[in-house]
Design an enzyme around this catalytic site. Structure first.
Site: not given
Length: 391
Positions: A192-193, A196
């Site tokens: 998820h990170e 970004h």
């Protein structure tokens, strides 16, 4: 002729790719897991070899003080490149297994780098590498990934400057269970990170990392992270009736950290496009977007079949299974949409991506998937009064 012999065998004892967290399996020793996306391997940048968790794509270390420096922080050292360290679910505190944690974070980050590279997130697209060779883009920007970062708890974050400056991931410990849990061991949070970084570099181009800072576009930034984390953890036994949480292990909560599970069932997850009208927080809006992408993935799996091999099989640049095809189309859409897009524009960008990749072979499948949650042909964006359409 190269000064450095890049080809050095390495071994990492980790939760393998596809295992989301410790509930899904046990650590195993994995040898030389890199692909052609990492021609210098994971422990070299083509100029120097590193007997530690450092290489062309990432540099992983602990950061208990939460400070901003990293180069002199602690990393496990292994001259023979065997990164095999103990971990047990009862070990406490997390710092007692920091070698394992840093190795896991290094593995997941590199593995995701290589997968995204195969989809086209390469040097010219603005990816995270020190040495881009002569392949375009700006180098000197590996991902700085901090395990057990002391600047927070029960969360994680990723800072994305423009191409040529390193991204920075901070992974935190979670105080939600006894013993406390380390977010590095939940691959979905790491994915998820890092996503970004992917979305911020692609949307608006690699020189502009400020194209996802409006409420709706920032929400999609969160949603893309959840979508890739979920798509990567799919198992061969899964069907379109399989539901997934986000962050459940780290949060010590089967429901995870989102309002609803990711599900194709509208009773389990009732979010629609018009739900965004009443949402004011990016993670909530992101859950709506990721729910649509989860529907899209299963629609493409039903159309093309699903493979659960770690790496996609391409034919003429097209992933041959629906799961990886959805990841490729969603990623291509990021680069085609305008700066600070809304849901309607992002949907159109995915349709444009399919036109470019497959000559619109999946047009009807994509429209139907988006229409299911109200982002159909008649959907209209208005910041306070979005109009839904199921056609």
């Amino acid at each position: 002729h190269n000064v450095v012999d890049y080809v050095a065998s390495a071994e990492y004892k980790v939760f393998a790719w596809g295992l989301n967290d410790p509930t899904e399996g046990n650590p195993t020793s994995i040898r030389d897991p890199w692909t052609d996306a990492s021609p210098y391997t994971w422990n070299s940048d083509g100029m120097s070899k590193y007997p530690t968790t450092r290489g062309n794509n990432a540099i992983a270390q602990d950061n208990p003080t939460g400070g901003s420096t990293y180069i002199n922080n602690y990393r496990p050292q292994s001259p023979n490149l065997i990164f095999s360290y103990p971990w047990s679910p009862t070990a406490t505190p997390p710092s007692s297994y920091k070698d394992f944690s840093i190795t896991q974070l290094f593995y997941t980050t590199n593995r995701y780098h290589d997968l995204l590279y195969s989809f086209g997130f390469n040097e010219a697209a603005g990816n995270f590498q020190v040495n881009n060779g002569n392949k375009g883009g700006k180098g000197n920007d590996f991902a700085i990934v901090n395990a057990q970062d002391g600047s927070g708890t029960n969360n994680a974050n990723f800072a994305t400057p423009p191409d040529g400056s390193p991204g920075r991931m901070r992974m935190y410990n979670w105080t939600t269970a006894r013993p406390n849990r380390d977010g590095c061991l939940e691959a979905g949070i790491v994915i998820h990170e890092y996503t970004h970084g992917l979305s911020n570099r692609l949307c608006g181009g690699p020189a502009n990392s400020a194209c996802l800072n409006a409420l709706e576009s920032g929400g999609m930034g969160e949603g893309w992270g959840d979508f890739y984390a979920t798509a990567i953890r799919l198992k061969p036994r899964d069907t379109k009736n399989t539901n997934y949480s986000m962050g459940a292990w780290a949060a010590n909560n089967p429901k995870g950290i989102r309002a609803y599970l990711y599900s194709t069932n509208l009773q389990t997850n009732p979010y629609m496009y018009t739900s965004v009208n009443s949402l004011r927080e990016v993670h909530q809006i992101g859950t709506v977007w990721a729910s649509m992408l989860y529907d899209l993935m299963w629609a493409l799996i039903e159309a093309h079949g699903g493979t659960y091999s770690a790496n996609p099989v391409f034919r003429n640049g097209v992933p041959q299974d629906g799961r990886h095809l959805s990841m490729k189309l969603v990623m291509d859409g990021m680069a085609l949409q305008p700066c600070n897009p809304n849901f309607v524009q992002a949907r159109d960008a995915i349709l444009d991506a399919d036109r470019a990749l497959t000559n619109s072979a999946n047009k009807c499948t994509i429209w139907k998937a988006f229409a299911k949650r109200g982002l159909g042909y008649g959907a209209k964006y208005d910041a306070r009064n979005r109009t839904g359409s199921n056609k």
